[in-house]
Design a protein around this motif. Structure first.
Motif, PDB file in Angstrom:
ATOM      1  N   VAL A   1       3.511  11.018   3.406  1.00 28.94           N
ATOM      2  CA  VAL A   1       3.270  11.708   4.685  1.00 28.94           C
ATOM      3  C   VAL A   1       4.188  13.144   4.519  1.00 28.94           C
ATOM      4  CG1 VAL A   1       3.513  11.889   7.182  1.00 28.94           C
ATOM      5  CG2 VAL A   1       2.816   9.516   5.966  1.00 28.94           C
TER       6      VAL A   1
ATOM      7  N   GLN B   1       1.909   4.884   0.750  1.00 27.35           N
ATOM      8  CA  GLN B   1       1.579   5.835   1.687  1.00 27.35           C
ATOM      9  C   GLN B   1       2.565   7.002   1.588  1.00 27.35           C
ATOM     10  OE1 GLN B   1       1.408   4.499   5.658  1.00 27.35           O
ATOM     11  NE2 GLN B   1      -0.044   5.859   6.389  1.00 27.35           N
TER      12      GLN B   1
ATOM     13  N   HIS C   1      -1.520   8.620  -6.348  1.00 22.87           N
ATOM     14  CA  HIS C   1      -1.157   8.734  -4.917  1.00 22.87           C
ATOM     15  C   HIS C   1      -0.926   9.953  -4.054  1.00 22.87           C
ATOM     16  CE1 HIS C   1      -1.419   4.255  -5.199  1.00 22.87           C
ATOM     17  NE2 HIS C   1      -0.559   4.244  -5.956  1.00 22.87           N
TER      18      HIS C   1
ATOM     19  N   GLN D   1       0.892  -1.120  -0.012  1.00 17.75           N
ATOM     20  CA  GLN D   1      -0.054  -0.223  -0.090  1.00 17.75           C
ATOM     21  C   GLN D   1       0.880   1.154  -0.102  1.00 17.75           C
ATOM     22  OE1 GLN D   1      -2.572   0.164   3.240  1.00 17.75           O
ATOM     23  NE2 GLN D   1      -3.487   2.287   2.771  1.00 17.75           N
TER      24      GLN D   1
ATOM     25  N   SER E   1       6.224   5.349   1.328  1.00 19.35           N
ATOM     26  CA  SER E   1       6.311   3.993   1.499  1.00 19.35           C
ATOM     27  C   SER E   1       5.392   3.140   0.416  1.00 19.35           C
ATOM     28  CB  SER E   1       6.039   3.576   2.918  1.00 19.35           C
ATOM     29  OG  SER E   1       4.824   3.859   3.190  1.00 19.35           O
TER      30      SER E   1
ATOM     31  N   GLY F   1      -0.816  12.482  -0.582  1.00 17.13           N
ATOM     32  CA  GLY F   1      -0.558  12.598   0.769  1.00 17.13           C
ATOM     33  C   GLY F   1      -1.592  13.553   1.530  1.00 17.13           C
ATOM     34  N   GLN F   2      -1.626  13.713   2.660  1.00  7.87           N
ATOM     35  CA  GLN F   2      -2.772  14.571   3.399  1.00  7.87           C
ATOM     36  C   GLN F   2      -2.610  16.088   3.362  1.00  7.87           C
ATOM     37  OE1 GLN F   2      -5.679  13.224   4.517  1.00  7.87           O
ATOM     38  NE2 GLN F   2      -4.761  11.565   3.255  1.00  7.87           N
TER      39      GLN F   2
END
Length: 130
Positions: free
Chosen positions: A5, A3, A119, A1, A25, A121-122
């Protein structure tokens, strides 16, 4: 998955500098596009800086050329955005993104312009005051 950050955002006066980091990651493809985007309240998302990791090509929006630098530390799996000579108009939420499809210098520009990344990030907030 996959990810992502982000970190490193904050408040700074105009003319100052910040370095954003994006810890990545779950990415296995070595020729991916990676990028930084930003969105200010009431404005469209803007592709700020991008990197084609397999060929080393970079992309910068005209608004940040000469002031921002994108880089990557392979050992740390981290993407960076060094921002210098910050202006009040750089105030925005900043997001990093990656895409696991093949990335070339040609399609990097298209993907940055259209936000075509898988993908995200936040985000991390950058506020530049006068």
């Amino acid at each position: 998955q996959v990810q992502l950050v982000e970190s490193g955002g904050g408040s700074v006066q105009a003319g100052g500098s910040l370095r954003l980091s994006c810890a990545v990651s779950g990415v296995t493809y070595s020729r991916a596009c990676m990028g930084w985007f930003r969105q200010a309240p009431g404005k469209d998302r803007e592709g700020v800086a991008g990197l084609a990791t397999g060929v080393g090509a970079t992309y910068y929006a005209d608004s940040v050329k000469g002031r921002f630098t994108i880089s990557r530390d392979n050992a740390k799996n981290t993407l960076y955005l060094q921002m210098s000579s910050l202006k009040t108009e750089d105030t925005a939420m900043y997001y990093c993104a990656t895409d696991q499809r093949y990335c070339s210098s040609n399609n990097l520009e298209v993907r940055m312009a259209r936000g075509l990344f898988e993908h995200w990030g936040q985000g991390t907030q950058v506020t530049v005051s006068s």
